[in-house]
Design a protein around this motif. Sequence first.
Motif, PDB file in Angstrom:
ATOM      1  N   THR A 166      -5.688   5.225  17.712  1.00  0.00           N
ATOM      2  CA  THR A 166      -6.013   4.543  18.953  1.00  0.00           C
ATOM      3  C   THR A 166      -6.501   5.615  19.912  1.00  0.00           C
ATOM      4  N   GLU A 167      -6.797   5.240  21.131  1.00  0.00           N
ATOM      5  CA  GLU A 167      -7.303   6.220  22.084  1.00  0.00           C
ATOM      6  C   GLU A 167      -6.299   7.318  22.388  1.00  0.00           C
ATOM      7  N   THR A 168      -5.010   7.003  22.382  1.00  0.00           N
ATOM      8  CA  THR A 168      -4.028   7.994  22.804  1.00  0.00           C
ATOM      9  C   THR A 168      -3.080   8.438  21.700  1.00  0.00           C
ATOM     10  N   ALA A 169      -3.053   7.766  20.553  1.00  0.00           N
ATOM     11  CA  ALA A 169      -2.054   8.113  19.547  1.00  0.00           C
ATOM     12  C   ALA A 169      -2.555   7.817  18.140  1.00  0.00           C
ATOM     13  N   THR A 170      -1.962   8.478  17.165  1.00  0.00           N
ATOM     14  CA  THR A 170      -2.255   8.251  15.759  1.00  0.00           C
ATOM     15  C   THR A 170      -0.973   7.808  15.078  1.00  0.00           C
ATOM     16  N   VAL A 171      -1.027   6.694  14.332  1.00  0.00           N
ATOM     17  CA  VAL A 171       0.118   6.205  13.582  1.00  0.00           C
ATOM     18  C   VAL A 171      -0.043   6.670  12.138  1.00  0.00           C
ATOM     19  N   VAL A 172       0.981   7.340  11.615  1.00  0.00           N
ATOM     20  CA  VAL A 172       0.956   7.845  10.243  1.00  0.00           C
ATOM     21  C   VAL A 172       2.165   7.290   9.499  1.00  0.00           C
ATOM     22  N   CYS A 173       1.925   6.752   8.310  1.00  0.00           N
ATOM     23  CA  CYS A 173       3.001   6.267   7.436  1.00  0.00           C
ATOM     24  C   CYS A 173       2.968   7.119   6.182  1.00  0.00           C
ATOM     25  N   ASP A 174       3.858   8.113   6.103  1.00  0.00           N
ATOM     26  CA  ASP A 174       3.781   9.022   4.963  1.00  0.00           C
ATOM     27  C   ASP A 174       5.008   9.011   4.064  1.00  0.00           C
ATOM     28  N   ALA A 175       5.962   8.148   4.316  1.00  0.00           N
ATOM     29  CA  ALA A 175       7.129   8.022   3.439  1.00  0.00           C
ATOM     30  C   ALA A 175       7.288   6.551   3.094  1.00  0.00           C
ATOM     31  N   SER A 176       7.472   6.254   1.812  1.00  0.00           N
ATOM     32  CA  SER A 176       7.657   4.865   1.414  1.00  0.00           C
ATOM     33  C   SER A 176       8.490   4.819   0.142  1.00  0.00           C
ATOM     34  N   GLY A 177       9.078   3.674  -0.110  1.00  0.00           N
ATOM     35  CA  GLY A 177       9.866   3.515  -1.322  1.00  0.00           C
ATOM     36  C   GLY A 177      10.517   2.147  -1.388  1.00  0.00           C
ATOM     37  N   LEU A 178      11.032   1.833  -2.565  1.00  0.00           N
ATOM     38  CA  LEU A 178      11.737   0.576  -2.767  1.00  0.00           C
ATOM     39  C   LEU A 178      13.190   0.730  -2.357  1.00  0.00           C
ATOM     40  N   GLN A 179      13.670  -0.228  -1.563  1.00  0.00           N
ATOM     41  CA  GLN A 179      15.069  -0.277  -1.170  1.00  0.00           C
ATOM     42  C   GLN A 179      15.499  -1.730  -1.189  1.00  0.00           C
ATOM     43  N   SER A 180      16.568  -2.017  -1.895  1.00  0.00           N
ATOM     44  CA  SER A 180      17.127  -3.365  -1.957  1.00  0.00           C
ATOM     45  C   SER A 180      16.087  -4.399  -2.394  1.00  0.00           C
ATOM     46  N   GLY A 181      15.190  -3.999  -3.289  1.00  0.00           N
ATOM     47  CA  GLY A 181      14.168  -4.903  -3.790  1.00  0.00           C
ATOM     48  C   GLY A 181      13.027  -5.144  -2.824  1.00  0.00           C
ATOM     49  N   LEU A 182      12.949  -4.368  -1.749  1.00  0.00           N
ATOM     50  CA  LEU A 182      11.899  -4.516  -0.741  1.00  0.00           C
ATOM     51  C   LEU A 182      11.133  -3.203  -0.610  1.00  0.00           C
ATOM     52  N   TRP A 183       9.865  -3.294  -0.208  1.00  0.00           N
ATOM     53  CA  TRP A 183       9.056  -2.103   0.017  1.00  0.00           C
ATOM     54  C   TRP A 183       9.308  -1.634   1.438  1.00  0.00           C
ATOM     55  N   THR A 184       9.643  -0.363   1.612  1.00  0.00           N
ATOM     56  CA  THR A 184       9.904   0.172   2.945  1.00  0.00           C
ATOM     57  C   THR A 184       8.971   1.337   3.242  1.00  0.00           C
ATOM     58  N   LYS A 185       8.617   1.480   4.516  1.00  0.00           N
ATOM     59  CA  LYS A 185       7.768   2.575   4.977  1.00  0.00           C
ATOM     60  C   LYS A 185       8.393   3.176   6.217  1.00  0.00           C
ATOM     61  N   LEU A 186       8.173   4.453   6.394  1.00  0.00           N
ATOM     62  CA  LEU A 186       8.607   5.155   7.600  1.00  0.00           C
ATOM     63  C   LEU A 186       7.362   5.728   8.258  1.00  0.00           C
ATOM     64  N   CYS A 187       7.079   5.276   9.467  1.00  0.00           N
ATOM     65  CA  CYS A 187       5.870   5.674  10.180  1.00  0.00           C
ATOM     66  C   CYS A 187       6.242   6.407  11.466  1.00  0.00           C
ATOM     67  N   TYR A 188       5.283   7.168  11.974  1.00  0.00           N
ATOM     68  CA  TYR A 188       5.501   7.835  13.256  1.00  0.00           C
ATOM     69  C   TYR A 188       4.207   7.869  14.046  1.00  0.00           C
ATOM     70  N   THR A 189       4.384   7.941  15.354  1.00  0.00           N
ATOM     71  CA  THR A 189       3.261   8.047  16.283  1.00  0.00           C
ATOM     72  C   THR A 189       3.495   9.280  17.134  1.00  0.00           C
ATOM     73  N   ALA A 191       0.820  -1.201   0.000  1.00  0.00           N
ATOM     74  CA  ALA A 191       0.000   0.000   0.000  1.00  0.00           C
ATOM     75  C   ALA A 191       0.856   1.254   0.000  1.00  0.00           C
ATOM     76  N   ALA A 192       0.481   2.214  -0.819  1.00  0.00           N
ATOM     77  CA  ALA A 192       1.253   3.448  -0.949  1.00  0.00           C
ATOM     78  C   ALA A 192       0.488   4.615  -0.346  1.00  0.00           C
ATOM     79  N   GLY A 193       1.174   5.717  -0.139  1.00  0.00           N
ATOM     80  CA  GLY A 193       0.540   6.922   0.346  1.00  0.00           C
ATOM     81  C   GLY A 193       0.482   6.954   1.857  1.00  0.00           C
ATOM     82  N   THR A 194      -0.319   7.860   2.382  1.00  0.00           N
ATOM     83  CA  THR A 194      -0.433   8.032   3.816  1.00  0.00           C
ATOM     84  C   THR A 194      -1.453   7.067   4.379  1.00  0.00           C
ATOM     85  N   ALA A 195      -1.037   6.300   5.338  1.00  0.00           N
ATOM     86  CA  ALA A 195      -1.953   5.399   6.038  1.00  0.00           C
ATOM     87  C   ALA A 195      -1.980   5.837   7.480  1.00  0.00           C
TER      88      ALA A 195
END
Length: 155
Positions: free
Chosen positions: A35-58, A27-31
């Motif tokens: 939860t009751e106390t926090a929101t997890v956002v994944c807004d950076a993604s890309g292919l690295q070493s033939g694998l899909w990578t995402k960078l998320c924050y809470t 899945a691409a884009g912002t996900a």
Amino acid sequence: MTRKMLTTAAATGALALALAGATPAVAAGTAATTTETATVVCDASGLQSGLWTKLCYTVTEDGIQFTGRIGLAGPPSPGSPPLRTKLVDAVLTTDIEGGESLGTVQQSLLFRATTLEIAGYGGTVPCGSTVTATFSVAADGWYTHPISTSVVVPC
């Protein structure tokens, strides 16, 4: 069907599955999930070493935490050989704008076709601060193509 038509059909199908959310590792884009106390956002993604990578924050009431995710770049093609385990070197660096580092996590992991998560450093950050995280993955001698995101901590 010709080989080109089969390839195009397979790519279109994989894209449709990714957009439908059937394969979370693709899945691409912002996900975001809340939860009751926090929101997890994944807004950076890309292919690295033939694998899909995402960078998320809470972002919580008093801090921020970053997480890197490593997954398959897409579903295996029918008839392809079984996926092999590969050694993956991951680095997740987190810095506050102005030069202060929250820390760096370096891990060597075995990727076995299931999504891996790497928890990075986080912590209490003054509101209004900009925090930048960078996530890089290297495997099989491929060059890294780091992904990064910057977040302004809300007040």
